[in-house]
Design an enzyme around this catalytic site. Sequence first.
Site, PDB file in Angstrom:
ATOM      1  N   HIS A  67      -3.494 -18.807  -2.538  1.00  0.00           N
ATOM      2  CA  HIS A  67      -3.262 -17.361  -2.500  1.00  0.00           C
ATOM      3  C   HIS A  67      -4.325 -16.628  -3.302  1.00  0.00           C
ATOM      4  O   HIS A  67      -4.749 -15.544  -2.937  1.00  0.00           O
ATOM      5  CB  HIS A  67      -1.868 -17.011  -3.026  1.00  0.00           C
ATOM      6  N   ASP A  68      -4.757 -17.219  -4.404  1.00  0.00           N
ATOM      7  CA  ASP A  68      -5.797 -16.590  -5.217  1.00  0.00           C
ATOM      8  C   ASP A  68      -7.122 -16.572  -4.473  1.00  0.00           C
ATOM      9  O   ASP A  68      -7.892 -15.633  -4.587  1.00  0.00           O
ATOM     10  CB  ASP A  68      -5.958 -17.328  -6.540  1.00  0.00           C
ATOM     11  N   VAL A 112      -8.463 -13.821  -0.164  1.00  0.00           N
ATOM     12  CA  VAL A 112      -9.150 -12.626   0.317  1.00  0.00           C
ATOM     13  C   VAL A 112     -10.624 -12.573  -0.083  1.00  0.00           C
ATOM     14  O   VAL A 112     -11.498 -12.617   0.749  1.00  0.00           O
ATOM     15  CB  VAL A 112      -8.428 -11.346  -0.156  1.00  0.00           C
ATOM     16  N   ASP A 138     -10.895 -15.866  -7.826  1.00  0.00           N
ATOM     17  CA  ASP A 138     -11.282 -15.068  -8.979  1.00  0.00           C
ATOM     18  C   ASP A 138     -10.207 -15.001 -10.058  1.00  0.00           C
ATOM     19  O   ASP A 138     -10.382 -14.338 -11.068  1.00  0.00           O
ATOM     20  CB  ASP A 138     -11.657 -13.650  -8.545  1.00  0.00           C
ATOM     21  N   GLU A 155      -1.871  -8.501  -8.476  1.00  0.00           N
ATOM     22  CA  GLU A 155      -1.540  -9.286  -7.281  1.00  0.00           C
ATOM     23  C   GLU A 155      -0.292 -10.132  -7.486  1.00  0.00           C
ATOM     24  O   GLU A 155       0.396 -10.470  -6.536  1.00  0.00           O
ATOM     25  CB  GLU A 155      -2.708 -10.198  -6.910  1.00  0.00           C
ATOM     26  N   SER A 191      -7.477 -13.478  -9.924  1.00  0.00           N
ATOM     27  CA  SER A 191      -6.811 -12.176  -9.937  1.00  0.00           C
ATOM     28  C   SER A 191      -5.310 -12.278  -9.713  1.00  0.00           C
ATOM     29  O   SER A 191      -4.548 -11.422 -10.171  1.00  0.00           O
ATOM     30  CB  SER A 191      -7.433 -11.240  -8.906  1.00  0.00           C
ATOM     31  N   GLY A 243     -12.353 -14.637  -2.406  1.00  0.00           N
ATOM     32  CA  GLY A 243     -12.804 -15.777  -3.187  1.00  0.00           C
ATOM     33  C   GLY A 243     -11.889 -16.038  -4.371  1.00  0.00           C
ATOM     34  O   GLY A 243     -11.012 -15.258  -4.685  1.00  0.00           O
TER      35      GLY A 243
END
Length: 124
Positions: A68-69, A72, A76, A90, A78, A74
Amino acid sequence: MADSNSFSYFFLIVIVLVSVAVPSSDALSTNFYHKVCPKALPTIKKVVTDAVYREGRMGASLLRLHFHDCFVNGCDGSVLLDSTSTIDGEKTAFGNNNSLRGFEVVDRIKSEVDDLRCSCCLLC
């Protein structure tokens, strides 16, 4: 017209040729942590092993968290960020809220690696 298997094979060959043609760099190393923080990987392995022992699905949950990280833009990290008063993270976004698991394992890993006080963690 070529079928999808021959196109896939051609695409794979192109990727291999391009990757061989690109010069490698000394900046990345598969044994980086063995050099700067020899206890880091065993510590991470122990935390993950303990988490999977306590809850058998945790290994799959951590793998899903990673994908999941990286979905979208790469990988990162987030998805690990908490929301603030000005930014919706997120972690609690509509598609992830009450869906992703394993954040507490990642937090425990970070805490235990920080406690090692290795040269790789001094800026953490």
